[in-house]
Scaffold this active site. Structure first.
Site, PDB file in Angstrom:
ATOM      1  N   GLY A  54      33.148  35.343  54.205  1.00  0.00           N
ATOM      2  CA  GLY A  54      32.355  34.256  54.797  1.00  0.00           C
ATOM      3  C   GLY A  54      31.910  33.312  53.706  1.00  0.00           C
ATOM      4  N   SER A 105      33.490  37.726  48.375  1.00  0.00           N
ATOM      5  CA  SER A 105      34.366  36.579  48.190  1.00  0.00           C
ATOM      6  C   SER A 105      34.467  35.811  49.498  1.00  0.00           C
ATOM      7  CB  SER A 105      35.756  37.053  47.765  1.00  0.00           C
ATOM      8  OG  SER A 105      36.412  37.610  48.889  1.00  0.00           O
ATOM      9  N   LYS A 106      35.211  34.703  49.429  1.00  0.00           N
ATOM     10  CA  LYS A 106      35.386  33.845  50.599  1.00  0.00           C
ATOM     11  C   LYS A 106      35.817  34.608  51.842  1.00  0.00           C
ATOM     12  CE  LYS A 106      36.462  29.315  48.732  1.00  0.00           C
ATOM     13  NZ  LYS A 106      37.560  28.679  48.046  1.00  0.00           N
ATOM     14  N   ARG A 107      36.582  35.657  51.624  1.00  0.00           N
ATOM     15  CA  ARG A 107      37.048  36.468  52.743  1.00  0.00           C
ATOM     16  C   ARG A 107      35.889  36.941  53.610  1.00  0.00           C
ATOM     17  NH1 ARG A 107      38.596  41.398  52.029  1.00  0.00           N
ATOM     18  NH2 ARG A 107      37.813  41.513  49.900  1.00  0.00           N
TER      19      ARG A 107
END
Ligand code: GLU
Length: 477
Positions: free
Chosen positions: A251, A247-249
């Site tokens: 990168g 996920s965005k976490r």
């Protein structure tokens, strides 16, 4: 032997950007279609009207085009096919295989909570399955708009063989009657997907494994219509380095972000399929043609794959160097222009030739080449300290002397190299001791490509100007 033409689809919901996971699903479908000389279809699943946007749809298509995953058919849009779904929902109603459900959202929510309290897995309790004529009329009078629910047969089980994950068995008792048409006439995902896959002649459904739990519902609908279901291949998740779902976490996850960061489609198209597919000989570098040739569904992996940005970047560097110069030039042009380089094709191609050797992304390459067009003192302190060496003025003066006669000449990099060697012998120090401060004086950086290339690219006149400026600067300090 009968031969069925392979037809596969990529069916994104246009509710956001194209994620690396989505791109990988698209790639598997594309590769399989090409391999089997079949058809790759794009279907936009836009029935979630609150979350679907035209911008997202456009962005997804642009990303697919950028990757070169061109569809043979489509895009089809589910919102343009509403009458087809309606007709089929009415057919199920007529045949008693579905029913109108008048429950409101809050009633459903209550039902859910009650079941949770009792420790039962929540599902629709069938309240509207057998409404009497009066009850129905009362609800209609109240102005309730019914949804249409599919009647899940009471008991038994449903099984299927997944190409990737093998045998699945679901007990029908666990599946509550599910909505196929919402009260506003919009079909649910599970309903529309079946109608579409059937009428689009889809032979293989290759999709994310989060849809495994939807598959039994879809199979029940195939059964109700008397249609033959496609084969299913549910591909495993992509994880971040901490082994939680990517996920965005972790990168960048948007394909468009990789594009902006200077990754090239050839690298994405090579790296992404390897997250969950491997070649029999563990080979890693594949052109698209080679990947199509090598690809098969039976080598898709059951276990999740870990996304490794280092590996992708390494692969990108490989393609930076191995693709034709012309291609890298084309890819890098927007990056050059954005950074203020002027449009000079012949010169920029030389820049690419020199700088692609040491860099892994287009953005990094252009960033590294910035000293060619930007020069301003003072430099950063770690760079300036190089200029504090006691031999530096002597070195810069030797450079000016040797190069001055060539100020207005076109000189090749090999001739420049000869002149640099002359500077070195004039100063009488080791080569590195001379060339390092010169590099710093000319570029303001401690590292970069061979100095003779840099001088060739900026021209001797500009190199002389820079060295002169640095000389005056350090003398004035
Ligand atoms: N629209 C669904 C999604 O984006 C597609 C699922 C499917 O391929 O059946 O997840």
């Amino acid at each position: 032997m009968s031969f069925v033409d392979v037809r596969v689809r990529f069916a994104p919901s246009p509710t956001g950007f194209l994620h690396v996971g989505g791109a990988r699903t698209a790639l598997y479908n594309y590769l399989f279609a090409k391999k089997m000389k079949g058809t790759f279809i794009l279907r936009i699943e836009d029935t979630d009207r609150e979350r679907s946007t035209l911008e997202a749809e456009k962005a997804i298509m642009e990303d697919l085009e950028w990757l070169g995953l061109l569809w043979d058919e489509g895009p089809y849009r589910q919102t343009e096919r509403l009458s087809l779904y309606k007709e089929h929902a009415l057919d199920l109603l007529k045949r008693g295989l579905a029913y109108k459900c008048y429950c409101t959202e809050s009633e459903i929510e209550e039902m859910r909570e009650e079941m949770l309290l009792k420790g039962i897995a929540p599902r629709y309790n069938g309240r509207c399955r057998d409404l009497s004529e009066e009850e129905r009329e009362r609800f209609e009078k109240e102005g309730r708009k019914p949804a249409i629910r599919f009647k899940v047969p009471g008991d038994g089980e449903i099984t299927f063989e997944d190409i990737v994950r093998g045998h699945f068995k679901f007990s029908l008792a666990d599946i509550g009657d599910f909505v196929i048409m919402r009260s506003d006439g919009i079909p649910t995902y599970n309903f529309a997907v079946v109608i579409d896959d059937h009428y689009m002649g889809i032979t293989h459904v290759i999709r994310a494994d989060e849809h495994i739990a939807n598959t039994p519902k879809q199979l029940l609908l195939y059964e109700a219509f008397g249609w033959k279901p496609p084969q299913f291949a549910h591909v495993s998740m992509i994880l971040g380095p901490d082994r939680s779902k990517l996920s965005k976490r972790h990168g960048a996850v948007a394909i468009s972000q990789y594009r902006r960061d200077g990754y090239i489609p050839e690298a994405m198209n090579n790296y992404l399929p390897l997250l969950g597919w491997s070649s029999p000989d563990d080979r890693e570098i594949f052109s698209m043609e080679e990947m199509i040739e090598a690809f098969s569904l039976d080598r898709l992996s059951k276990s999740p794959a870990v996304f490794d940005i280092g590996k992708l970047t390494w692969m990108n560097g490989h393609y930076m160097r191995s693709l034709p110069l012309e291609k890298i030039y084309e890819y890098s042009l927007p990056f050059f222009l954005e950074k203020g380089f002027s449009m000079n094709e012949e010169w920029l191609k030389k820049v690419v030739f020199v700088y692609r050797e040491h860099t892994s992304t287009l953005r990094e390459m252009v960033e590294e080449a910035l000293p060619l067009i930007r020069f301003s003192l003072p430099f950063s302190s770690d760079v300036e300290e190089v200029l504090e060496g006691e031999d530096v003025p002597k070195i810069l003066e030797a450079f000016l002397e040797v190069f001055y006669p060539f100020k207005y000449k076109e000189v090749s990099s090999s001739e420049i190299w000869e002149l640099l060697k002359e500077v070195v012998s004039k100063v009488g120090l080791k080569r590195g001791k001379v060339l390092f401060p010169l590099r710093v004086a000319i570029t303001g950086r401690r590292s970069g490509p061979e100095l003779y290339y840099i001088i060739e690219l900026i021209g001797i006149k500009e190199a002389l100007r820079r060295v002169q400026e640095v000389l005056s600067y350090i003398k004035g300090k």
